[in-house]
Write a protein that holds these residues in place. Sequence first.
Motif, PDB file in Angstrom:
ATOM      1  N   ARG A   1       1.774   6.543  -6.819  1.00 61.91           N
ATOM      2  CA  ARG A   1       0.685   7.420  -7.274  1.00 61.91           C
ATOM      3  C   ARG A   1       1.115   8.879  -7.275  1.00 61.91           C
ATOM      4  O   ARG A   1       0.759   9.644  -8.163  1.00 61.91           O
TER       5      ARG A   1
ATOM      6  N   GLU B   1      -0.563   0.019 -14.848  1.00 61.54           N
ATOM      7  CA  GLU B   1      -0.520  -1.234 -14.078  1.00 61.54           C
ATOM      8  C   GLU B   1      -1.920  -1.717 -13.728  1.00 61.54           C
ATOM      9  O   GLU B   1      -2.201  -2.912 -13.770  1.00 61.54           O
ATOM     10  N   ASN B   2      -2.813  -0.798 -13.374  1.00 62.57           N
ATOM     11  CA  ASN B   2      -4.188  -1.184 -13.061  1.00 62.57           C
ATOM     12  C   ASN B   2      -4.883  -1.782 -14.280  1.00 62.57           C
ATOM     13  O   ASN B   2      -5.599  -2.789 -14.171  1.00 62.57           O
ATOM     14  N   ASN B   3      -4.692  -1.167 -15.464  1.00 60.56           N
ATOM     15  CA  ASN B   3      -5.299  -1.688 -16.691  1.00 60.56           C
ATOM     16  C   ASN B   3      -4.752  -3.067 -17.025  1.00 60.56           C
ATOM     17  O   ASN B   3      -5.506  -3.970 -17.417  1.00 60.56           O
ATOM     18  N   ARG B   4      -3.435  -3.239 -16.875  1.00 61.79           N
ATOM     19  CA  ARG B   4      -2.828  -4.545 -17.174  1.00 61.79           C
ATOM     20  C   ARG B   4      -3.351  -5.608 -16.201  1.00 61.79           C
ATOM     21  O   ARG B   4      -3.677  -6.728 -16.601  1.00 61.79           O
ATOM     22  N   ALA B   5      -3.469  -5.257 -14.917  1.00 62.71           N
ATOM     23  CA  ALA B   5      -3.967  -6.213 -13.929  1.00 62.71           C
ATOM     24  C   ALA B   5      -5.420  -6.590 -14.216  1.00 62.71           C
ATOM     25  O   ALA B   5      -5.806  -7.765 -14.105  1.00 62.71           O
ATOM     26  N   ALA B   6      -6.238  -5.617 -14.648  1.00 64.60           N
ATOM     27  CA  ALA B   6      -7.636  -5.905 -14.981  1.00 64.60           C
ATOM     28  C   ALA B   6      -7.714  -6.841 -16.181  1.00 64.60           C
ATOM     29  O   ALA B   6      -8.539  -7.763 -16.212  1.00 64.60           O
TER      30      ALA B   6
ATOM     31  N   ARG C   1       2.538   1.682  -3.416  1.00 67.76           N
ATOM     32  CA  ARG C   1       1.585   2.157  -4.430  1.00 67.76           C
ATOM     33  C   ARG C   1       1.221   3.623  -4.206  1.00 67.76           C
ATOM     34  O   ARG C   1       1.078   4.387  -5.148  1.00 67.76           O
TER      35      ARG C   1
ATOM     36  N   VAL D   1       0.757   4.008 -12.622  1.00 68.81           N
ATOM     37  CA  VAL D   1      -0.235   3.327 -11.788  1.00 68.81           C
ATOM     38  C   VAL D   1      -1.437   2.941 -12.639  1.00 68.81           C
ATOM     39  O   VAL D   1      -1.955   1.825 -12.540  1.00 68.81           O
ATOM     40  N   GLU D   2      -1.896   3.877 -13.468  1.00 60.34           N
ATOM     41  CA  GLU D   2      -3.044   3.601 -14.348  1.00 60.34           C
ATOM     42  C   GLU D   2      -2.730   2.458 -15.300  1.00 60.34           C
ATOM     43  O   GLU D   2      -3.562   1.559 -15.509  1.00 60.34           O
TER      44      GLU D   2
ATOM     45  N   ARG E   1      -6.753 -10.342 -15.040  1.00 57.97           N
ATOM     46  CA  ARG E   1      -7.850 -10.950 -14.278  1.00 57.97           C
ATOM     47  C   ARG E   1      -8.939 -11.458 -15.206  1.00 57.97           C
ATOM     48  O   ARG E   1      -9.477 -12.549 -15.019  1.00 57.97           O
TER      49      ARG E   1
ATOM     50  N   ARG F   1       0.832  -1.213   0.000  1.00 54.80           N
ATOM     51  CA  ARG F   1       0.000   0.000   0.000  1.00 54.80           C
ATOM     52  C   ARG F   1       0.865   1.263   0.000  1.00 54.80           C
ATOM     53  O   ARG F   1       0.586   2.208  -0.729  1.00 54.80           O
TER      54      ARG F   1
END
Length: 186
Positions: free
Chosen positions: A146, A156-161, A142, A153-154, A164, A139
Amino acid sequence: MKWTDEQVADMRRMMAEGKSWRLIGAHVGRSADAAWIHARKLGLGAKPLKREFSSSIWTLIQRACADRKPRTVHEVALMVGCARTSVDRLMKRFAAEGQAHVVKWEKRDDGGSPIPLWLPFAGKSKRRPKPLGAIEAQRRRRAKMREENPERVEAENNRAAMLRAQRQFGVPAQHMVINALFGRVA
């Protein structure tokens, strides 16, 4: 040369204080072995268990920290001009004997191990704080990311989504023309 009553009294006192035979012998003007042999003849007991430790580095450390400002091992090593590992070993050794202590623990921003701030004088050491758990460390990492690089960060979030979704629903089938172009014939 005969032993004087004063020499014997000094030897008894120094033995009770736990001084080494080297120091006792030097104080009474004899060798360490001569002092030990004479003490045995007088029935004063065995060699003292507590040994004196003298280190020129420890003396330098105490002089460098005479202002009583707590410092890290790295800072003390730079001030004294010796290896960090030597200072660390001496601080831990003398802390165990009650002659040095940790004043406080400096926390790291990245959640790594806390850094002790030492004083080479008697005192009560502060307890080491509990380390951060993996979730809390993530946390903090991250949150720092940010602040420094929100685009990363954006991404990484898109890649993680996407990963998933692929795990959950499986990889979507490619069009047969795409498969033919890349040599993947079904």
